[in-house]
Scaffold this motif. Structure first.
Motif, PDB file in Angstrom:
ATOM      1  N   VAL A  47       0.858  -1.181   0.000  1.00  0.00           N
ATOM      2  CA  VAL A  47       0.000   0.000   0.000  1.00  0.00           C
ATOM      3  C   VAL A  47       0.899   1.237   0.000  1.00  0.00           C
ATOM      4  CG1 VAL A  47      -1.799   1.287   1.207  1.00  0.00           C
ATOM      5  CG2 VAL A  47      -1.809  -1.220   1.241  1.00  0.00           C
ATOM      6  N   ASN A  81      -3.051   4.560  -2.052  1.00  0.00           N
ATOM      7  CA  ASN A  81      -3.956   5.123  -1.058  1.00  0.00           C
ATOM      8  C   ASN A  81      -3.924   6.643  -1.223  1.00  0.00           C
ATOM      9  OD1 ASN A  81      -5.768   4.968   1.039  1.00  0.00           O
ATOM     10  ND2 ASN A  81      -4.207   4.944   2.625  1.00  0.00           N
ATOM     11  N   ILE A 227      -7.622  -3.389  -1.409  1.00  0.00           N
ATOM     12  CA  ILE A 227      -6.535  -4.351  -1.193  1.00  0.00           C
ATOM     13  C   ILE A 227      -6.986  -5.757  -1.601  1.00  0.00           C
ATOM     14  CG2 ILE A 227      -5.121  -5.467   0.579  1.00  0.00           C
ATOM     15  CD1 ILE A 227      -5.122  -2.777   2.074  1.00  0.00           C
ATOM     16  N   ARG A 243       2.657  -1.576   4.299  1.00  0.00           N
ATOM     17  CA  ARG A 243       2.249  -0.188   4.076  1.00  0.00           C
ATOM     18  C   ARG A 243       3.462   0.720   4.069  1.00  0.00           C
ATOM     19  NH1 ARG A 243      -3.306   0.410   4.753  1.00  0.00           N
ATOM     20  NH2 ARG A 243      -4.324  -1.467   5.570  1.00  0.00           N
TER      21      ARG A 243
END
Length: 299
Positions: A47, A81, A227, A243
């Motif tokens: 991410v 994101n 995701i 992340r």
């Protein structure tokens, strides 16, 4: 079946029993290893955050995250994101190219938390799916730029065309960037769009729910759902998620509200206001210099 002549030998039944017992013992030892292998994740989804104003500084960090994802064999998909009103046109184009390169090697899915407009929308166009919330703000497919600034009294130029752009030339430059922006939207989303090229070029912003209806976005959903979509596209059933922390912003100082409020920029990051540098923006929100905002507050 009989024992050996000296009585010390084993019968075939006894030998068989020993073999079975050894096999059971060996299985007990190896079972945890086999279980660990059977339950290990199929792969990993990374991410990568795109937050705040898109500048050369912030883009460098995101590009590095995407490069690491491409080169890391354990990364199978990427989720962007996004929470950004856009920013510098040049930086937004660089981010778009980096996302496009990543999407050529693995599934990329975008998830808009609050705002994914202008340059931020441009950057996530190569994603196979764009997830939004019903109240997300997306769109604003447009470019803006200031008019040429004045020269200092007595300024000496090295050539007649140095810092000599006219308003018409600046407009032509903006229109060229705009055509590239709109062209990219049509290239990546023409199959989903319910809008004409002209309507896209009007640079409207849309709520997430409306964007899904007109094809500017694909699905209503959260980042965890994005995701899951990225993992599914990569063929993963059991996966890890890593992340990447959003970069600390540097360079230009900007603020933006979710409803397209004022974006505040420094008067001159270079410290020389007379330099006629064409700064083109793909940003959603009214742009004012920091000194103008301070003056308004003082008044």
């Amino acid at each position: 079946m009989s024992n050996s002549p000296d009585g010390s030998g084993l019968t075939r039944v006894q030998s068989y029993a020993l073999v079975v017992a050894a096999a059971v013992l060996l299985s007990a030892i190896l079972a945890p290893v086999a279980y660990d292998r059977a339950t290990a994740p199929d792969g990993t989804v990374a991410v990568v955050s795109v937050e705040g104003f898109i500048s050369s500084n912030s883009v460098s960090s995101v590009q590095e995250d995407l490069r690491e994802a491409r080169e890391n064999e354990s990364i199978d998909a990427v989720v962007l994101n996004v929470d950004s009103p856009g920013g510098s046109a040049a930086a937004s184009e660089q981010l778009y190219l980096s996302v496009q390169r990543t999407a050529q090697e693995m599934p990329v899915v975008a998830s808009v938390k609050s705002t994914g407009a202008s340059g931020a929308y441009y950057a996530m166009l190569p994603a196979r799916d764009i997830y939004v919330t019903p109240a997300s703000i997306v769109g604003s497919v447009g470019v803006r730029g200031g008019t040429p600034g004045p020269s200092l009294p007595g300024e000496i130029k090295s050539g007649p065309d140095k810092a000599s752009a006219t308003a018409d030339q600046r407009r032509a430059q903006i229109e060229t960037l705009q055509r590239a922006f709109v062209g990219s939207v049509m290239k990546h989303r023409s199959d989903e769009l319910e809008l004409s090229r002209t309507e896209v070029a009007h640079a409207k912003v849309y709520t997430g729910a409306r964007a899904v209806d007109n094809g500017m976005a694909d699905r209503i959903g959260s980042t965890p759902e994005a995701i899951e979509r990225a993992a599914s596209a990569a063929g993963l059933e059991d996966y890890d998620v890593v992340r990447k922390e959003p970069p600390r912003l540097g360079g230009l100082f900007l603020l933006s509200t979710e409803d397209g409020g004022t974006v505040v920029v420094e008067q001159s990051p270079a410290g020389y206001d007379a330099v006629d540098t064409p700064t083109f923006l793909m940003v959603y929100g009214d742009v004012q210099t920091e000194s103008e905002v301070i003056g308004n507050v003082s008044a």
